[in-house]
Design an enzyme around this catalytic site. Structure first.
Site, PDB file in Angstrom:
ATOM      1  N   HIS A  27     -12.444  45.717   4.502  1.00 14.78           N
ATOM      2  CA  HIS A  27     -12.410  44.447   3.765  1.00 14.78           C
ATOM      3  C   HIS A  27     -13.312  43.449   4.472  1.00 14.78           C
ATOM      4  CE1 HIS A  27     -10.965  41.175   1.245  1.00 14.78           C
ATOM      5  NE2 HIS A  27     -11.043  40.429   2.333  1.00 14.78           N
ATOM      6  N   ASP A  34       0.463  37.337  -4.795  1.00 20.38           N
ATOM      7  CA  ASP A  34      -0.774  36.844  -4.191  1.00 20.38           C
ATOM      8  C   ASP A  34      -1.705  36.264  -5.247  1.00 20.38           C
ATOM      9  OD1 ASP A  34      -2.917  36.553  -2.172  1.00 20.38           O
ATOM     10  OD2 ASP A  34      -3.872  38.059  -3.437  1.00 20.38           O
ATOM     11  N   ARG A  88      -3.788  27.953  -4.394  1.00 19.34           N
ATOM     12  CA  ARG A  88      -4.482  27.486  -3.184  1.00 19.34           C
ATOM     13  C   ARG A  88      -5.873  26.970  -3.523  1.00 19.34           C
ATOM     14  NH1 ARG A  88      -4.883  32.656  -0.333  1.00 19.34           N
ATOM     15  NH2 ARG A  88      -6.276  31.553   1.083  1.00 19.34           N
ATOM     16  N   SER A 125      -2.672  36.914   2.222  1.00 19.83           N
ATOM     17  CA  SER A 125      -3.302  37.232   0.936  1.00 19.83           C
ATOM     18  C   SER A 125      -4.095  38.537   1.035  1.00 19.83           C
ATOM     19  CB  SER A 125      -4.226  36.083   0.515  1.00 19.83           C
ATOM     20  OG  SER A 125      -5.012  36.439  -0.594  1.00 19.83           O
ATOM     21  N   LYS A 168      -2.538  42.806  -0.131  1.00 15.30           N
ATOM     22  CA  LYS A 168      -3.211  43.719  -1.070  1.00 15.30           C
ATOM     23  C   LYS A 168      -3.642  45.001  -0.376  1.00 15.30           C
ATOM     24  CE  LYS A 168      -5.980  40.424  -2.263  1.00 15.30           C
ATOM     25  NZ  LYS A 168      -6.589  39.192  -2.744  1.00 15.30           N
TER      26      LYS A 168
END
Length: 433
Positions: free
Chosen positions: A88, A167, A174, A189, A193
């Site tokens: 990620h 999320d 947010r 967050s 995931k």
């Protein structure tokens, strides 16, 4: 008659406002009650601001992450019979690393389930880039995804709505309440995931610098450490690289042009920084998946990674040989004098590409796949008066003026021997195992 709620949202907001700690049960209730609509957006807005201002403990962040995972489904890849590893990135200007990285790692027999998103703001999403390939589709059923992981070894596709729905709701809130940068909320967050996705190992590419989500390296380091801890606490082998986003990555910023550059890397070429980061992240992913002593660069140079890329594109309906879209109009900016390019700020070029149509301001906006910027020089390169520095691409020529406004003053041509202002090495630190 409605059920009696276990807690009162106002009490929890006051606790966090006054720098108190929320219990595991309170956090679990809060996330669940917000997901089902009992806790109102106004109340959750107050809570996110209290978290932004006062922070959370490691235990609170873990509880928040696990509660967000519990709001939806968890995937399980154990039936594949091979290790799974994922990456990620916190995103940046010209960051197309997922595209060459997935097939490179998958070519070693490790499954890579790369569940990705679309971009909002100046960073285009991985799916937006790939959708510039004719026929390629992002939406896969779980069965299709499993079949592709089994047969091809890797997949890049849209994350299903069933993963951490809390999320999705919280992220949208947010975005409009000025709390996006809260590290406990960013970490929970991303990691909710990724843990729900079911990967066995995870490498985080956490950016810092002018074109990064968090510009300060110490804040980026704190985020990396927090996410590594969350992964390890959840039983996912996790590490992070802190990488430099002061200068755009590679020579392309956009969608179709970034796919073109990714294919060059898979063919054994491409810009040195893209290749370096792809190789380092691949080594990290493979090591966490139990393959520490493999020749990663050989798989780029001998065509194995390219073969996996082509198979993955075909499996999702795309044609790897089809010409990619090109923009109807282009505008070339040339060097005003001889010298050396000593500075090239990432963020203005990202905003410039976005104004050309490569990104979106709202979720529903379309992306223009051919729009973007091609760079012809990077910091440290010699330039000659009148030669191209960069080219803007757009379908509508009226977009050029605002894009040029965005990049004005974003580069400097100096003399040979002047200091190169690139913020240091590409990979600044490694955190985790």
């Amino acid at each position: 008659m409605s059920a009696v709620e276990a807690f009162d949202a106002v009490d929890l907001i006051r606790t966090k406002r006054d720098r108190g700690e929320l219990s595991t049960e309170q956090i679990g209730w809060l996330v669940d009650a917000y997901t089902r609509g009992y806790v109102a957006d106004e109340q959750m807005s107050a809570m996110t601001m209290a978290i932004f201002l006062n922070g959370m403990t490691r235990r609170e962040i873990r509880d928040m992450t696990m509660a967000m995972i519990a709001s939806g489904e968890r995937m399980d890849f154990s039936g594949l019979g091979k290790p799974t590893t994922d990456k990620h990135s916190t995103g940046g200007v010209g960051d197309k690393i997922t595209l060459p990285l997935m097939p490179l790692v998958a070519s070693f027999g490790v499954a890579v389930p790369q569940l990705s998103g679309r971009g909002l703001g100046h960073t285009g999403g991985t799916l937006d880039k790939l959708e510039s390939i004719p026929g390629w589709r992002a939406e896969l059923s779980n069965d299709e995804m499993f079949a592709q992981l089994r047969d091809v070894g890797g997949v890049i596709c849209a994350a299903g709505a069933g993963l951490a729905p809390a999320d999705k709701k919280l992220y949208a809130l947010r975005d409009i309440t000025g709390t996006v940068e809260a590290i406990p909320l960013i970490a929970s967050s991303i990691m909710s995931k990724k843990i729900a996705e079911g990967t066995g190992a995870l490498v985080l590419d956490v950016k810092f610098g002018s074109g990064a989500f968090l510009q300060d390296i110490e804040r980026s380091r704190e985020l990396a450490r927090t996410m590594v801890e969350l992964g390890e606490d959840a039983g996912v082998a996790t590490s992070a690289l802190l990488t430099n986003m002061n200068v755009p990555l590679g020579l392309t910023i956009g969608n179709a042009n970034e796919v073109r550059e990714s294919v060059e890397v898979l063919a054994g070429g491409g810009p040195a920084d893209i290749r370096e980061l792809t190789v380092e992240l691949a080594r990290e992913m493979l090591a966490l998946a139990g393959q520490a002593d493999v020749d990663v660069e050989a798989a780029l140079d001998d065509g194995r990674a390219m073969d996996t890329w082509r198979a993955a594109i075909r499996a999702q309906g795309g044609d790897p040989d089809a010409p990619l879209p090109t923009a109807r109009e282009q505008h070339v900016v040339v060097a005003e004098r001889d010298g050396v390019l000593v500075r090239q700020e990432a963020l203005p070029f990202g905003i410039g590409a976005w104004r050309l149509g490569a990104g979106r301001a709202r979720k529903e906006d379309p992306v223009q796949h051919a729009a973007g910027i091609d760079l012809h020089a990077k910091p440290g390169d010699a330039v000659r008066k009148g030669e191209p520095l960069f080219t803007l691409h757009a379908d509508e020529p009226e977009r050029f003026a605002r894009a040029l406004e965005a990049v004005e003053g974003a580069w400097t041509i100096g003399e040979p021997g002047d200091e190169i202002q690139d913020g240091g090495p590409l990979i600044a630190d490694r955190i985790g195992r």
